[in-house]
Design a protein around this motif. Structure first.
Motif, PDB file in Angstrom:
ATOM      1  N   SER A  72      37.856  37.363  44.077  1.00  0.00           N
ATOM      2  CA  SER A  72      38.001  36.187  44.346  1.00  0.00           C
ATOM      3  C   SER A  72      36.856  35.289  43.935  1.00  0.00           C
ATOM      4  CB  SER A  72      38.355  35.869  45.951  1.00  0.00           C
ATOM      5  OG  SER A  72      38.290  34.488  46.189  1.00  0.00           O
ATOM      6  N   ARG A  73      37.255  34.254  43.131  1.00  0.00           N
ATOM      7  CA  ARG A  73      36.183  33.218  42.797  1.00  0.00           C
ATOM      8  C   ARG A  73      35.209  33.726  41.889  1.00  0.00           C
ATOM      9  NH1 ARG A  73      37.080  29.582  48.133  1.00  0.00           N
ATOM     10  NH2 ARG A  73      36.738  31.682  48.959  1.00  0.00           N
ATOM     11  N   VAL A  74      35.277  34.807  41.157  1.00  0.00           N
ATOM     12  CA  VAL A  74      34.045  35.637  40.667  1.00  0.00           C
ATOM     13  C   VAL A  74      33.870  34.665  39.259  1.00  0.00           C
ATOM     14  CG1 VAL A  74      33.358  37.644  39.285  1.00  0.00           C
ATOM     15  CG2 VAL A  74      34.947  37.765  41.041  1.00  0.00           C
ATOM     16  N   PRO A  75      32.410  34.424  39.316  1.00  0.00           N
ATOM     17  CA  PRO A  75      31.971  33.330  38.324  1.00  0.00           C
ATOM     18  C   PRO A  75      32.097  33.996  36.768  1.00  0.00           C
ATOM     19  CG  PRO A  75      30.525  33.729  39.805  1.00  0.00           C
ATOM     20  CD  PRO A  75      31.466  34.823  40.334  1.00  0.00           C
ATOM     21  N   GLY A 131      43.663  35.770  43.132  1.00  0.00           N
ATOM     22  CA  GLY A 131      42.604  36.954  43.826  1.00  0.00           C
ATOM     23  C   GLY A 131      43.351  37.724  44.520  1.00  0.00           C
ATOM     24  N   LEU A 132      42.518  38.789  45.030  1.00  0.00           N
ATOM     25  CA  LEU A 132      42.869  39.680  46.264  1.00  0.00           C
ATOM     26  C   LEU A 132      41.763  39.818  47.249  1.00  0.00           C
ATOM     27  CD1 LEU A 132      44.197  42.435  43.820  1.00  0.00           C
ATOM     28  CD2 LEU A 132      45.497  41.213  45.400  1.00  0.00           C
ATOM     29  N   SER A 133      42.211  40.011  48.513  1.00  0.00           N
ATOM     30  CA  SER A 133      41.120  40.054  49.623  1.00  0.00           C
ATOM     31  C   SER A 133      41.650  41.408  50.270  1.00  0.00           C
ATOM     32  CB  SER A 133      41.231  38.884  50.473  1.00  0.00           C
ATOM     33  OG  SER A 133      42.447  38.668  51.101  1.00  0.00           O
ATOM     34  N   GLY A 134      40.611  41.658  51.296  1.00  0.00           N
ATOM     35  CA  GLY A 134      40.929  42.860  51.946  1.00  0.00           C
ATOM     36  C   GLY A 134      40.834  44.365  51.144  1.00  0.00           C
ATOM     37  N   GLY A 143      44.637  33.835  48.081  1.00  0.00           N
ATOM     38  CA  GLY A 143      44.833  32.251  48.038  1.00  0.00           C
ATOM     39  C   GLY A 143      43.981  31.552  47.547  1.00  0.00           C
ATOM     40  N   THR A 144      43.202  32.260  46.732  1.00  0.00           N
ATOM     41  CA  THR A 144      42.196  31.627  45.549  1.00  0.00           C
ATOM     42  C   THR A 144      42.490  32.200  44.001  1.00  0.00           C
ATOM     43  OG1 THR A 144      40.584  33.427  46.025  1.00  0.00           O
ATOM     44  CG2 THR A 144      40.751  31.249  47.535  1.00  0.00           C
ATOM     45  N   SER A 145      41.641  31.584  43.574  1.00  0.00           N
ATOM     46  CA  SER A 145      41.772  32.179  41.944  1.00  0.00           C
ATOM     47  C   SER A 145      40.884  33.327  41.684  1.00  0.00           C
ATOM     48  CB  SER A 145      41.352  31.317  40.992  1.00  0.00           C
ATOM     49  OG  SER A 145      41.338  31.848  39.572  1.00  0.00           O
ATOM     50  N   CYS A 146      41.047  34.358  41.084  1.00  0.00           N
ATOM     51  CA  CYS A 146      40.281  35.357  40.784  1.00  0.00           C
ATOM     52  C   CYS A 146      38.753  34.883  40.149  1.00  0.00           C
ATOM     53  CB  CYS A 146      40.779  36.454  39.576  1.00  0.00           C
ATOM     54  SG  CYS A 146      42.268  37.343  39.989  1.00  0.00           S
ATOM     55  N   TRP A 147      38.865  33.764  39.470  1.00  0.00           N
ATOM     56  CA  TRP A 147      37.547  33.388  38.571  1.00  0.00           C
ATOM     57  C   TRP A 147      37.340  32.077  38.869  1.00  0.00           C
ATOM     58  CZ3 TRP A 147      36.876  38.257  37.286  1.00  0.00           C
ATOM     59  CH2 TRP A 147      38.097  38.869  37.010  1.00  0.00           C
TER      60      TRP A 147
END
Length: 288
Positions: A72-75, A131-134, A143-147
């Motif tokens: 999730s939100r990886v820079p 993205g993925l959580s858990g 609920g967010t972008s991967c990047w």
């Protein structure tokens, strides 16, 4: 492994292990794995290049001590900073090799950073996903972008299915069969990765037995687009007939358990992997 160099988020701004290959400085490959996170598969594929005389940087994206816990939100800055660091070490040309989710990062980075002069994407996606959580049975859309880049999330295609019963799917299909979730996405123009901005040869490696996401369709889409726009660099799509989503130079035993094609066609998958190795080395040594 001897002669490796490590980089940390605190010092260099990214986490990685540099394998020197045969010591050459003309080329180096940045290597990234997918939604498994961590460094196990990343190191495995970087070591393949190293053993064949090609310097490689195993780059961590998430799920390590120094990187985000989740996909999730990886820079995208991880790649940007890694490329700048490699230049300072004297490497002349920098390539990138991303598998699965790592293919998204590879294509995004190559579209942003012209210093990346070789692109290899294995079982790729041509758009940015949610993205993925858990973890485990609790893994779900984030609920967010991967990047993210420069503090902003990249536009993404969300999952329509908001809960994944992966265990139930595995029991029914007898494999890690989640392609249904990954086909069911809202892809809009702003979520497409601008591959037309890449200034490098592009090798796409897909699987016709990919039961994780539609990599074959994505690669066909990208190959067609690059041809239609008159992309000035070499581009090639190879679709493997039997190998699963695990388009890796060596198959970990757990993936044999996870994918039916690997269990039903072991000899054919082994031949596909031999072909994969040849294609990777040819692309890096001859086409680049």
């Amino acid at each position: 492994m001897r002669n490796t160099i490590t980089a940390s988020v605190q010092k260099e701004g990214f986490e990685a292990i540099l394998y020197p290959g045969n010591g050459r400085k003309d080329k180096v490959m940045i290597v990234m794995s997918g939604s498994n996170g961590g460094m196990t598969l990343t190191k495995q594929e970087a070591e393949f290049y190293h053993r064949n005389g090609i310097p490689s940087l195993a780059l961590a994206l998430f799920k390590t001590k120094q990187t985000p816990k989740e996909l999730s939100r990886v820079p995208v800055e991880f790649v940007e900073k890694a490329a700048a660091w490699l230049k300072k070490l004297g490497y002349k040309q920098i390539g990138i090799d991303g598998t699965s989710k790592g293919s998204e990062m590879a294509l995004i980075a190559a579209s942003l950073f012209p210093e990346l002069s070789c692109v290899i994407v294995r079982v790729p996606s041509h758009f940015v996903s949610e993205g993925l959580s858990g973890s485990g049975k609790n893994k779900a859309p984030s609920g967010t972008s991967c990047w993210s880049y420069r503090g902003k999330e990249l536009p993404y295609a969300p999952y329509r299915t908001r809960t994944f019963n992966i265990l139930q799917m595995f029991m029914r299909e007898k494999e890690m069969h989640i392609i249904t979730f990954n086909r069911d996405k809202d892809i809009t123009p702003d979520t497409l990765i601008p591959i037309e901005n890449i200034k490098a040869p592009v090798l796409m490696l897909s699987s016709k037995h990919d039961e994780v996401w539609p990599s074959y369709e994505s690669a066909v889409y990208m190959e067609k687009k690059l041809t239609e726009i008159g992309f000035p660099y070499s581009h090639k799509h190879i679709a493997f007939e039997h190998m699963s989503h695990a388009v890796l130079t060596r198959l970990p035993w757990i993936y044999k358990m996870a994918f039916k094609s690997e269990r039903r066609h072991p000899k054919e998958c082994a031949k596909d992997r031999d072909a994969l190795k040849e294609e990777l080395l040819c692309w890096v040594n001859a086409d680049w």
